[in-house]
Design a protein around this motif. Structure first.
Motif, PDB file in Angstrom:
ATOM      1  N   PRO A  52     -56.986   8.987  11.653  1.00 34.12           N
ATOM      2  CA  PRO A  52     -57.163   8.137  12.830  1.00 34.12           C
ATOM      3  C   PRO A  52     -58.424   8.455  13.614  1.00 34.12           C
ATOM      4  CG  PRO A  52     -55.184   9.512  13.020  1.00 34.12           C
ATOM      5  CD  PRO A  52     -55.740   9.730  11.666  1.00 34.12           C
ATOM      6  N   LEU A  53     -58.867   9.675  13.568  1.00 39.44           N
ATOM      7  CA  LEU A  53     -60.075  10.069  14.287  1.00 39.44           C
ATOM      8  C   LEU A  53     -61.281   9.259  13.826  1.00 39.44           C
ATOM      9  CD1 LEU A  53     -61.666  12.116  16.065  1.00 39.44           C
ATOM     10  CD2 LEU A  53     -61.865  13.507  14.023  1.00 39.44           C
ATOM     11  N   VAL A  54     -61.367   8.993  12.549  1.00 42.22           N
ATOM     12  CA  VAL A  54     -62.546   8.317  12.010  1.00 42.22           C
ATOM     13  C   VAL A  54     -62.628   6.890  12.523  1.00 42.22           C
ATOM     14  CG1 VAL A  54     -63.742   7.575   9.916  1.00 42.22           C
ATOM     15  CG2 VAL A  54     -62.613   9.794   9.972  1.00 42.22           C
ATOM     16  N   SER A  55     -61.634   6.077  12.205  1.00 41.70           N
ATOM     17  CA  SER A  55     -61.744   4.664  12.564  1.00 41.70           C
ATOM     18  C   SER A  55     -61.535   4.406  14.046  1.00 41.70           C
ATOM     19  CB  SER A  55     -60.766   3.826  11.750  1.00 41.70           C
ATOM     20  OG  SER A  55     -59.441   4.134  12.092  1.00 41.70           O
ATOM     21  N   GLU A  56     -60.623   5.084  14.673  1.00 47.55           N
ATOM     22  CA  GLU A  56     -60.293   4.779  16.058  1.00 47.55           C
ATOM     23  C   GLU A  56     -61.235   5.420  17.065  1.00 47.55           C
ATOM     24  OE1 GLU A  56     -58.078   2.421  16.773  1.00 47.55           O
ATOM     25  OE2 GLU A  56     -57.874   2.262  14.606  1.00 47.55           O
ATOM     26  N   VAL A  57     -61.942   6.472  16.676  1.00 46.10           N
ATOM     27  CA  VAL A  57     -62.819   7.157  17.617  1.00 46.10           C
ATOM     28  C   VAL A  57     -64.292   7.014  17.252  1.00 46.10           C
ATOM     29  CG1 VAL A  57     -63.407   9.403  18.643  1.00 46.10           C
ATOM     30  CG2 VAL A  57     -61.025   8.809  18.237  1.00 46.10           C
ATOM     31  N   THR A  58     -64.659   7.199  15.994  1.00 48.10           N
ATOM     32  CA  THR A  58     -66.078   7.310  15.655  1.00 48.10           C
ATOM     33  C   THR A  58     -66.725   6.041  15.107  1.00 48.10           C
ATOM     34  OG1 THR A  58     -65.799   8.091  13.362  1.00 48.10           O
ATOM     35  CG2 THR A  58     -65.671   9.750  15.111  1.00 48.10           C
ATOM     36  N   ILE A  59     -65.938   5.033  14.764  1.00 46.52           N
ATOM     37  CA  ILE A  59     -66.503   3.784  14.238  1.00 46.52           C
ATOM     38  C   ILE A  59     -66.634   2.790  15.384  1.00 46.52           C
ATOM     39  CG2 ILE A  59     -66.185   1.869  12.615  1.00 46.52           C
ATOM     40  CD1 ILE A  59     -66.751   4.593  11.285  1.00 46.52           C
ATOM     41  N   PRO A  72     -61.602   4.335   0.870  1.00 51.71           N
ATOM     42  CA  PRO A  72     -61.884   5.699   1.345  1.00 51.71           C
ATOM     43  C   PRO A  72     -63.243   6.240   0.931  1.00 51.71           C
ATOM     44  CG  PRO A  72     -59.686   5.582   0.419  1.00 51.71           C
ATOM     45  CD  PRO A  72     -60.342   4.262   0.138  1.00 51.71           C
ATOM     46  N   TYR A  73     -63.774   5.778  -0.181  1.00 52.43           N
ATOM     47  CA  TYR A  73     -65.019   6.343  -0.684  1.00 52.43           C
ATOM     48  C   TYR A  73     -66.260   5.624  -0.166  1.00 52.43           C
ATOM     49  CZ  TYR A  73     -61.770   8.766  -3.637  1.00 52.43           C
ATOM     50  OH  TYR A  73     -60.742   9.538  -4.076  1.00 52.43           O
ATOM     51  N   ASN A  74     -66.114   4.728   0.791  1.00 54.48           N
ATOM     52  CA  ASN A  74     -67.252   3.998   1.333  1.00 54.48           C
ATOM     53  C   ASN A  74     -67.979   4.854   2.373  1.00 54.48           C
ATOM     54  OD1 ASN A  74     -69.117   2.100   1.987  1.00 54.48           O
ATOM     55  ND2 ASN A  74     -67.660   0.539   2.626  1.00 54.48           N
ATOM     56  N   THR A  75     -68.371   6.027   1.956  1.00 55.15           N
ATOM     57  CA  THR A  75     -68.996   7.003   2.838  1.00 55.15           C
ATOM     58  C   THR A  75     -70.374   6.559   3.305  1.00 55.15           C
ATOM     59  OG1 THR A  75     -67.756   8.760   1.768  1.00 55.15           O
ATOM     60  CG2 THR A  75     -69.725   9.418   2.965  1.00 55.15           C
ATOM     61  N   ALA A  76     -71.166   5.978   2.437  1.00 57.54           N
ATOM     62  CA  ALA A  76     -72.552   5.623   2.773  1.00 57.54           C
ATOM     63  C   ALA A  76     -72.638   4.629   3.924  1.00 57.54           C
ATOM     64  CB  ALA A  76     -73.256   5.055   1.545  1.00 57.54           C
ATOM     65  N   THR A  77     -71.681   3.737   4.041  1.00 55.16           N
ATOM     66  CA  THR A  77     -71.715   2.730   5.091  1.00 55.16           C
ATOM     67  C   THR A  77     -71.276   3.281   6.442  1.00 55.16           C
ATOM     68  OG1 THR A  77     -71.263   1.004   3.484  1.00 55.16           O
ATOM     69  CG2 THR A  77     -70.815   0.466   5.781  1.00 55.16           C
ATOM     70  N   PHE A  78     -70.206   4.070   6.465  1.00 56.98           N
ATOM     71  CA  PHE A  78     -69.600   4.438   7.740  1.00 56.98           C
ATOM     72  C   PHE A  78     -69.852   5.876   8.193  1.00 56.98           C
ATOM     73  CE2 PHE A  78     -67.276   0.719   6.315  1.00 56.98           C
ATOM     74  CZ  PHE A  78     -67.392  -0.076   7.440  1.00 56.98           C
ATOM     75  N   ARG A  79     -70.143   6.781   7.305  1.00 56.56           N
ATOM     76  CA  ARG A  79     -70.388   8.160   7.741  1.00 56.56           C
ATOM     77  C   ARG A  79     -71.565   8.254   8.724  1.00 56.56           C
ATOM     78  NH1 ARG A  79     -71.041  13.722   4.180  1.00 56.56           N
ATOM     79  NH2 ARG A  79     -71.634  15.008   5.958  1.00 56.56           N
ATOM     80  N   PRO A  80     -72.655   7.498   8.547  1.00 60.08           N
ATOM     81  CA  PRO A  80     -73.725   7.554   9.549  1.00 60.08           C
ATOM     82  C   PRO A  80     -73.247   7.162  10.955  1.00 60.08           C
ATOM     83  CG  PRO A  80     -74.544   6.552   7.542  1.00 60.08           C
ATOM     84  CD  PRO A  80     -73.055   6.689   7.377  1.00 60.08           C
ATOM     85  N   LEU A 104     -64.464  14.883   7.360  1.00 65.79           N
ATOM     86  CA  LEU A 104     -63.731  13.633   7.563  1.00 65.79           C
ATOM     87  C   LEU A 104     -63.940  12.600   6.457  1.00 65.79           C
ATOM     88  CD1 LEU A 104     -64.361  13.225  11.381  1.00 65.79           C
ATOM     89  CD2 LEU A 104     -62.281  14.034  10.254  1.00 65.79           C
ATOM     90  N   TYR A 105     -64.984  12.749   5.671  1.00 64.62           N
ATOM     91  CA  TYR A 105     -65.262  11.804   4.576  1.00 64.62           C
ATOM     92  C   TYR A 105     -65.189  12.511   3.239  1.00 64.62           C
ATOM     93  CZ  TYR A 105     -66.771   8.270   7.885  1.00 64.62           C
ATOM     94  OH  TYR A 105     -66.800   7.331   8.883  1.00 64.62           O
ATOM     95  N   PRO A 106     -64.626  11.865   2.223  1.00 61.23           N
ATOM     96  CA  PRO A 106     -64.044  10.534   2.245  1.00 61.23           C
ATOM     97  C   PRO A 106     -62.815  10.515   3.144  1.00 61.23           C
ATOM     98  CG  PRO A 106     -63.552  11.563   0.146  1.00 61.23           C
ATOM     99  CD  PRO A 106     -64.467  12.493   0.895  1.00 61.23           C
ATOM    100  N   ASP A 107     -62.608   9.401   3.820  1.00 53.57           N
ATOM    101  CA  ASP A 107     -61.550   9.250   4.810  1.00 53.57           C
ATOM    102  C   ASP A 107     -60.206   9.023   4.115  1.00 53.57           C
ATOM    103  OD1 ASP A 107     -59.981   8.805   6.984  1.00 53.57           O
ATOM    104  OD2 ASP A 107     -60.947   6.937   7.583  1.00 53.57           O
ATOM    105  N   MET A 108     -59.577  10.124   3.787  1.00 60.52           N
ATOM    106  CA  MET A 108     -58.253  10.062   3.167  1.00 60.52           C
ATOM    107  C   MET A 108     -57.513  11.347   3.488  1.00 60.52           C
ATOM    108  SD  MET A 108     -59.367  10.414  -0.758  1.00 60.52           S
ATOM    109  CE  MET A 108     -60.106  11.870  -1.409  1.00 60.52           C
ATOM    110  N   LEU A 109     -56.213  11.267   3.453  1.00 51.78           N
ATOM    111  CA  LEU A 109     -55.399  12.449   3.686  1.00 51.78           C
ATOM    112  C   LEU A 109     -55.248  13.210   2.381  1.00 51.78           C
ATOM    113  CD1 LEU A 109     -52.624  10.961   5.958  1.00 51.78           C
ATOM    114  CD2 LEU A 109     -54.604  12.309   6.638  1.00 51.78           C
TER     115      LEU A 109
END
Length: 191
Positions: A52-59, A72-80, A104-109
């Protein structure tokens, strides 16, 4: 034990089905797929919330819909965006942002059912050399805020002490309803 986790994931995925080529929609479509692996079920992903930290706080809010439709592996688009949030909003150094986003990336538990449940903890695989996993009782919001804003991992640019208001806690002590003893173990929704 790992087969149990796979079976549980399959049941959850089946329950998320909303349409198939036979015209059946809703929960019945998922059951149709679970009972007949050859059926052509089309799933519509409406939410992606690994951590939840990734999408709800940092995006950025304007990107939530695109993030919800990603993998989950779409790191290049959202990690920046996560790095930018940690450096820009949180005021942390770039190296610190890269370390945290690298966790936090890849974004998966991460779950390893072969390990004792008592050693699970959100982000523990990276921060405490644990194996990962997540207990329902883990306060992932506080842990995430502490990782981003507090002095726990590094004092450079820290805004607060771990668990301190205003940025290092959501100030919510516990779930307001008890968890169930049966799968899926979540508390009943508040209506």
């Amino acid at each position: 034990m790992q087969w149990a986790a796979v079976a549980a994931l399959a049941l959850v995925a089946a329950g998320c089905a909303d349409t198939n080529t036979s015209g059946v929609s809703g929960p019945d479509a998922g059951m149709l797929a679970a009972g007949n692996p050859a059926s052509d079920v089309v799933y519509d992903q409406v939410e992606f919330l690994g951590n939840p930290l990734v999408s709800e706080v940092t995006i950025v809010k304007a990107q939530h819909e695109a993030y919800n439709r990603t993998q989950p592996y779409n790191t290049a688009t959202f990690r920046p965006q996560t790095d930018q949030f940690i450096t820009g909003v949180a005021g942390r150094p770039a190296a610190y942002a890269q370390t945290v986003s690298g966790v936090l990336y890849p974004d998966m538990l991460v779950v390893d059912a072969s390990k004792p449940a008592s050693t699970a903890g959100w982000l523990s695989w990276a921060l405490a050399e644990g194996y990962g996993g997540r207990k329902l009782t883990d306060d992932v919001v506080d842990v995430g805020l502490i990782a981003i804003f507090s002095s726990l991992l590094s004092p450079a640019g820290a805004s607060c002490a771990p668990g301190a208001l205003p940025l290092c806690t959501d100030n919510v002590g516990a779930n307001d309803k008890p968890f169930s003893n049966a799968f899926p173990y979540l508390a009943s929704p508040t209506l």
